[in-house]
Design a protein around this motif. Sequence first.
Motif, short mmCIF file in Angstrom:
data_model
loop_
_atom_site.label_atom_id
_atom_site.label_comp_id
_atom_site.label_asym_id
_atom_site.label_seq_id
_atom_site.Cartn_x
_atom_site.Cartn_y
_atom_site.Cartn_z
N ILE A 281 0.85 -1.19 0.00
CA ILE A 281 0.00 0.00 0.00
C ILE A 281 0.89 1.24 0.00
O ILE A 281 0.68 2.18 -0.77
CB ILE A 281 -0.95 0.01 1.21
CG1 ILE A 281 -1.78 -1.27 1.27
CG2 ILE A 281 -1.90 1.22 1.14
CD1 ILE A 281 -2.58 -1.45 2.56
N LEU A 282 1.91 1.22 0.86
CA LEU A 282 2.83 2.35 0.97
C LEU A 282 3.56 2.61 -0.34
O LEU A 282 3.79 3.77 -0.72
CB LEU A 282 3.81 2.05 2.11
CG LEU A 282 4.76 3.13 2.57
CD1 LEU A 282 5.04 2.96 4.06
CD2 LEU A 282 6.08 3.09 1.81
N SER A 283 3.91 1.54 -1.04
CA SER A 283 4.69 1.70 -2.28
C SER A 283 3.92 2.43 -3.37
O SER A 283 4.52 2.99 -4.29
CB SER A 283 5.14 0.33 -2.79
OG SER A 283 4.04 -0.43 -3.25
N GLN A 284 2.59 2.44 -3.27
CA GLN A 284 1.79 3.20 -4.25
C GLN A 284 2.11 4.69 -4.14
O GLN A 284 2.17 5.40 -5.14
CB GLN A 284 0.30 2.97 -4.01
CG GLN A 284 -0.14 1.52 -4.25
CD GLN A 284 -1.56 1.27 -3.79
OE1 GLN A 284 -2.48 2.01 -4.13
NE2 GLN A 284 -1.77 0.21 -3.01
N ILE A 285 2.32 5.16 -2.92
CA ILE A 285 2.67 6.56 -2.72
C ILE A 285 4.07 6.83 -3.24
O ILE A 285 4.33 7.82 -3.92
CB ILE A 285 2.57 6.96 -1.23
CG1 ILE A 285 1.19 6.64 -0.67
CG2 ILE A 285 2.89 8.44 -1.04
CD1 ILE A 285 1.03 6.95 0.82
N LEU A 286 5.01 5.93 -2.90
CA LEU A 286 6.40 6.11 -3.35
C LEU A 286 6.49 6.19 -4.87
O LEU A 286 7.16 7.06 -5.43
CB LEU A 286 7.26 4.96 -2.84
CG LEU A 286 7.57 4.93 -1.34
CD1 LEU A 286 8.19 3.61 -0.95
CD2 LEU A 286 8.50 6.09 -0.96
N LYS A 287 5.79 5.29 -5.55
CA LYS A 287 5.85 5.26 -7.02
C LYS A 287 5.14 6.47 -7.62
O LYS A 287 5.62 7.07 -8.59
CB LYS A 287 5.24 3.97 -7.55
CG LYS A 287 5.44 3.77 -9.05
CD LYS A 287 6.93 3.70 -9.40
CE LYS A 287 7.16 3.46 -10.88
NZ LYS A 287 8.59 3.49 -11.23
N ALA A 288 4.00 6.85 -7.04
CA ALA A 288 3.27 8.01 -7.56
C ALA A 288 4.10 9.28 -7.41
O ALA A 288 4.14 10.11 -8.33
CB ALA A 288 1.94 8.16 -6.83
N GLN A 289 4.76 9.43 -6.28
CA GLN A 289 5.61 10.62 -6.08
C GLN A 289 6.75 10.65 -7.09
O GLN A 289 7.10 11.72 -7.62
CB GLN A 289 6.18 10.64 -4.65
CG GLN A 289 5.17 11.03 -3.61
CD GLN A 289 5.78 11.25 -2.23
OE1 GLN A 289 5.20 11.92 -1.39
NE2 GLN A 289 6.95 10.69 -1.98
N GLU A 290 7.33 9.50 -7.37
CA GLU A 290 8.40 9.42 -8.37
C GLU A 290 7.88 9.84 -9.74
O GLU A 290 8.55 10.57 -10.49
CB GLU A 290 8.96 8.01 -8.43
CG GLU A 290 10.09 7.84 -9.43
CD GLU A 290 10.53 6.38 -9.56
OE1 GLU A 290 11.73 6.12 -9.41
OE2 GLU A 290 9.67 5.52 -9.84
N GLU A 291 6.67 9.40 -10.06
CA GLU A 291 6.11 9.67 -11.38
C GLU A 291 5.73 11.15 -11.56
O GLU A 291 5.95 11.71 -12.63
CB GLU A 291 4.87 8.80 -11.61
CG GLU A 291 5.18 7.34 -11.86
CD GLU A 291 5.85 7.11 -13.19
OE1 GLU A 291 5.42 7.71 -14.20
OE2 GLU A 291 6.83 6.34 -13.24
N ILE A 292 5.16 11.76 -10.53
CA ILE A 292 4.70 13.15 -10.69
C ILE A 292 5.76 14.17 -10.27
O ILE A 292 5.63 15.36 -10.56
CB ILE A 292 3.39 13.41 -9.90
CG1 ILE A 292 3.61 13.35 -8.39
CG2 ILE A 292 2.30 12.45 -10.35
CD1 ILE A 292 2.39 13.77 -7.57
N GLY A 293 6.79 13.70 -9.58
CA GLY A 293 7.87 14.60 -9.15
C GLY A 293 7.44 15.59 -8.08
O GLY A 293 8.06 16.64 -7.91
N GLU A 294 6.38 15.25 -7.36
CA GLU A 294 5.86 16.13 -6.32
C GLU A 294 5.47 15.30 -5.10
O GLU A 294 5.24 14.09 -5.19
CB GLU A 294 4.63 16.90 -6.82
CG GLU A 294 4.91 17.84 -7.98
CD GLU A 294 3.64 18.47 -8.53
OE1 GLU A 294 2.60 18.46 -7.82
OE2 GLU A 294 3.66 18.94 -9.68
#
Length: 341
Positions: free
Chosen positions: A133-146
């Motif tokens: 579940i946590l990794s969804q945030i990590l990957k999304a932040q990497e993708e959007i750069g924010e």
Amino acid sequence: MKNILDLDTEELKLWMEQNKEKSFRAKQIFQWIYKGIFDFKLMKNIPIGTIDKLEKEFYIDIPKVVTKLVSKDEDTIKFLFAYRDGNLIESVVMKYKHGNSICVSTQVGCRMGCKFCASTIEGMVRNLSSGEILSQILKAQEEIGERISNVVLMGSGEPLDNYENVIKFIKEINKSDGFNIGQRHITLSTCGIVPKIKELAQEKLQITLAISLHAPNDTLRRQVMPIANKYSISEILDMCKYYINMTNRRVSFEYALVKGFNDGIEQAKELSNTLRGMLCHVNLIPVNEIKENSLKKSSSDNILKFKNILCESGIETTIRREMGADIDAACGQLRRHYLNN
């Protein structure tokens, strides 16, 4: 091998001690991961010997992006993520003036059977771990750069059906040396598993509890939500009052408006009578139309009338802004389309 994201700092400290490593390395490793470094070899202040031990024991399970869709107004980004075992889940990033919110999934599929949701059609495959579940945030932040500053547990799955992993996830993202997301910036949505709401209340977290209600009475609710055959609205409301007393937090009620089903003046008045006097908020949602059922969205005029009746009864009510309709942002749609093609 284990997903290191399933461990909290204290658990990794213990592992370090058991493997004759310095316990403070645990905090350093998680600092790197939260900075977006997902390869042990790139963690510059970690000794090579420690890295060798980590690589024999752990992996960092960051999902791969299968599909990424961006809405026309660029305010909504939907991701279809794949985990190591090939299972697919969805996450949605919504950009607001006050910051970025992410809607995360807690299960692969769902067994609750709500008729307006595409994620439940093929049932539940498995729970997600706290780290997944946590990794969804990590990957999304990497993708959007924010940075992500708000989290809603409203994606695929019933969060309270995966209770232990969800609670661990919430506590992890709240930590100051992690994402440092305040509990008041976290919303958990449930269809109403009464015993688990009681457990959640006893955690005394400061998160927002959102109840997927979608009907003013049990007769209507049973037609679209199988959980209503097990727990009545009165049982759910009694437990919501217990939650309010334990946390001093208001409860939010999600109400998807379906044309000709639950969107009439009579239903609005009945809902007003049911909720009057509670420390609560109602979030009216124009139902997401999916091809697997015949549920149609209520008209804008009916939605506004419904809202006004609730407001006149002293119940704070908002209409959810529709985001991402052009990119299958409704729960479960993108995964289902991918699996069927």
